[in-house]
Structure formats: C-alpha cells, structure tokens
Design an enzyme around this catalytic site. Structure first.
Site, short mmCIF file in Angstrom:
data_model
loop_
_atom_site.label_atom_id
_atom_site.label_comp_id
_atom_site.label_asym_id
_atom_site.label_seq_id
_atom_site.Cartn_x
_atom_site.Cartn_y
_atom_site.Cartn_z
N ASP A 119 0.94 -1.63 0.15
CA ASP A 119 -0.26 0.43 -0.20
C ASP A 119 0.74 0.92 0.13
O ASP A 119 2.16 0.99 -0.09
CB ASP A 119 -0.86 0.03 1.25
CG ASP A 119 -2.13 -0.77 1.19
OD1 ASP A 119 -2.63 -1.31 0.02
OD2 ASP A 119 -2.52 -1.67 1.84
N TYR B 94 7.85 -9.61 5.08
CA TYR B 94 8.61 -8.63 5.33
C TYR B 94 8.72 -7.64 6.87
O TYR B 94 9.09 -8.87 7.65
CB TYR B 94 6.73 -7.96 5.85
CG TYR B 94 5.83 -7.67 5.00
CD1 TYR B 94 5.61 -6.36 4.28
CD2 TYR B 94 5.23 -8.55 4.28
CE1 TYR B 94 4.96 -6.45 3.25
CE2 TYR B 94 4.26 -8.84 3.59
CZ TYR B 94 3.87 -7.20 2.92
OH TYR B 94 3.30 -7.44 1.83
#
Length: 400
Positions: free
Chosen positions: A119, A174
C-alpha cells in the site's frame, strides 16, 4: 475519315484502355507510386510483424522499488489522481515492446498478477509479478531503460502456463525498519537520537514478538475483519527483531516477520502494539485479549519503515523447480542486486524521511491517547453477536 488525322483504335485495344482507366492506371508513374507506398507500409509495420511472430510466454519478474510518493503497488485503471508502481511498470512494458498497448489498458489480457499488494508508501525488495510477454532480446535492459531508478526489474524466469504469483505464493516475508528510540520507556525523551537499545530490552521485544507465532485470530489487527470471519485467522511462521545498527548518528533496528499472508495494516498494528507494551503504555496481557472476540484498541505504527522483503514458492519449487524445464523461484543469483538496491534506494529513503518528517516521533506522541483497557463491545453494549464488518481501511499499510 482521312480528314480526322487519327488512326482508328482497334476494338481490343480500346477495351484494354477503358479497363485501365477504370482501375486508375496511369502508366509507369502510377506503378512506381504504388510500389513506394507498399514499401513504406511494409517498413512501418515491420516491427509489429516481428513482435507478433515472437512467442508469448508466461514469466515472473523480480521487482524492487521505493514506495515513497506512490499510492501503493496496484494500478487503478482509469484513475490518474493516484500514481502507483504498476502505472510505471505497465508503461515501461509497453514502451519496451514486451506487450501490446491494449494489454496495458486491460491487464487481464496479459494474465497479470502481483504477489502482494503493497500500500501507500510501502517499499519492496522482492516483489514478484506474473504475466505473459513477448520474449524480446535484452528484455530486462529494455524494461529498466523505461523505468525510474527507484524501480528496478532484477530478475526474470519462465514459469508454467497456469502460474499465478499470488495463488502460488506460500508465504511472504516483510521487514519493518524503525529507530530504536521507539522502544525507550515512556518517561524517556521520545526524540532522543542518542538512545541505544540495550540487550535486555531487545530480549523483551523478541519475547513479545514471538507471541505472534502460530495461528491466531488477527481481527484486532486490521480494520477489515470481524472476529467471526474465518479469513481473520492467519498463520505467522516467525517474527523477531535483529541486532540494531547506527546510520547517520541514529540507531535503527529491523523487525522481520514471515507469514502465509497478511491483512491490511496487520504488520503495522503488530509492531505498534509491541512498541506500546515495551514503552509502558499497555500491559502485556493485552496481547492475549487481542485473540478474543472483543475489539481492542491497537495502535498502528507508521507505514514508512515497512518493506516487502521476499515472497516464497516452496510448493511450486518442489513440483516444478527441478523438472528440467523450469527454474526454482529462489532468486539466489539476484541476492547481491537486491541487497544493493535496499542499501541505495530503500534504507536511505526511510532514514532521510524519518529525519525530515519525524513520523515515528510524532506517532509515539499519540500513544497516550489509546485506551488499552476499553473494548468496543463494552462501549457499545454489544452481546455475543459480532459486527459483520468494521470501518474501512485508510489505504496505508500492507496487504496480500
């Protein structure tokens, strides 16, 4: 008749002249003009003909990018208001001759799929996208020549025809990079750049992060799921904080998390809650309460430090990676380039932006506003029935 001064035209020749006139024939000049036009048309379409003759094959691209200034990875077709990473990628694919222009307008025509939707502001060092392209010569060099320096295609591999990078992905890793003063106790100056993380505090951080491992109901770590939705249950394989390091006089640490998939804002909220506990704003017991049905007020850490590090295809590699036709999707050869890109484009951007905008320090100042003892059920007087949906996402975070 002799006075006319013209010889009579034979009937057959007259018919031939009429036929040529009707067809627009104007002698040798007309023939030359038509030949020249045909040559120009052939020349102008030569590249297109060569491309159409090239094989169209399913491939995957290894991407790295700095997400600053972009409204996420996924393209919003028909909207030019918010620029995304895929806008630049598709433009480069068309301009380099890998795909026809209409495929850029409708990405389904090239079977395009990204492995993870990063995002707004989120970077990636190991994003993988799958698509069908013309396998032109020097394809990577040509694509990269049409991309800005903060977006790079670092690798390409052939895959099976039905490969889908999102569906075939087993797990995603991540990393979250943050200044270590985020772990300083709340009584300590929240903007003290001389703060250094102690071994004792690092040990506590890792003990708390380890609580996330396994399968849990993470409905409190996203704004999109209710407690009874099966998709709110997610499996975390590992989560830990690495040893800190100093950059430009400020100490940073990197939290690494590997999971099957993540919901919007999940990682940022996981980090945010641990920071709140370590700083002394929330009790450790709040972690256990988060797995229950009650809605817990979980703070969301800034998106700046979040980076998609790697995506994993273990099952695909086991089945096809050593069949003699396809390569395993492990990107070992590209590891040095990935590391170099992070050091040149991702980490410096995070550090400089943190220094200029003080996003972590500003967010830390909001932690006292959270009430970690209150629940949405108690406040609203709800019974056992859970809400079917929660408030919408603000579009800043990580998602699969």
């Amino acid at each position: 008749m002799a006075g006319n001064g013209e010889a009579p035209i034979p009937v057959g020749a007259k018919q031939e002249q009429d036929k040529k006139a009707r067809s627009g024939w104007q002698g040798p000049t007309r023939i030359w003009e038509e030949t020249e036009q045909q040559a120009k048309k052939l020349k102008s379409s030569e590249d297109g003909e060569q491309q159409r003759k090239l094989p169209k094959r399913k491939i995957v691209l290894l991407m790295a990018y700095s997400g600053k200034g972009y409204h996420g990875m996924q393209r919003n077709v028909g909207s030019s208001k918010f620029k995304t990473i895929e806008d630049d990628l598709v433009s480069a694919l068309v301009r380099s001759g890998c795909i026809p222009e209409n495929h850029g307008e409708d990405m389904r025509k090239m079977s395009f799929q990204r492995c993870a939707r990063t995002d707004k502001g989120v970077s990636a060092a190991g994003q993988v996208v799958s698509l069908k392209v013309w396998l032109i010569d020097d394809i990577l060099e040509k694509i990269n020549s049409h991309l800005p320096s903060h977006i790079r295609i670092l690798g390409l591999k052939r895959v099976t025809g039905g490969f889908n990078s999102k569906n075939k992905c087993d797990a995603r890793t991540y990393v979250y990079m943050l200044p270590t003063f985020a772990f300083a106790h709340k009584d300590h100056d929240s903007q003290d750049e001389t703060y250094r993380l102690s071994a004792e505090t690092l040990g506590r951080v890792n003990r708390l992060l380890a609580c996330y491992k396994g399968t849990h109901n993470f409905h409190n770590f996203t704004s999109q799921k209710g407690p009874h939705e099966p998709s709110a249950r997610r499996y975390i394989l590992d989560m830990f904080c690495e040893e800190p390091f100093v950059r430009e006089g400020m100490e940073f640490a990197v939290i690494k998390v590997k999971g099957q998939s993540f919901m919007t804002h999940q990682i940022r909220k996981m980090v945010g809650l641990v920071v709140a506990i370590v700083k002394g704003y929330a009790p450790e017991s709040v972690l256990e309460r988060c797995w229950g049905e009650a809605k817990v007020d979980v703070p969301k850490a800034p998106g700046l430090g979040l980076v998609l590090e790697r995506v994993h295809f273990e099952k695909y590699n086991q089945r096809f990676g050593h069949d003699g036709l396809h390569e395993p999707l492990d990107w070992a050869r590209e590891e040095a380039e990935v590391t170099a890109f992070k050091e040149q484009h991702i980490y410096p951007t995070i550090i400089s932006t943190e220094r200029q905008e003080r996003s972590m320090a500003q967010w830390l100042s909001t932690l006292p506003m959270h009430d970690f003892s209150a629940t949405a059920h108690a406040a609203a007087g709800l019974g056992t029935k859970a809400p079917s949906s929660l408030e919408g996402s603000d579009g800043v975070g990580d998602s699969d």
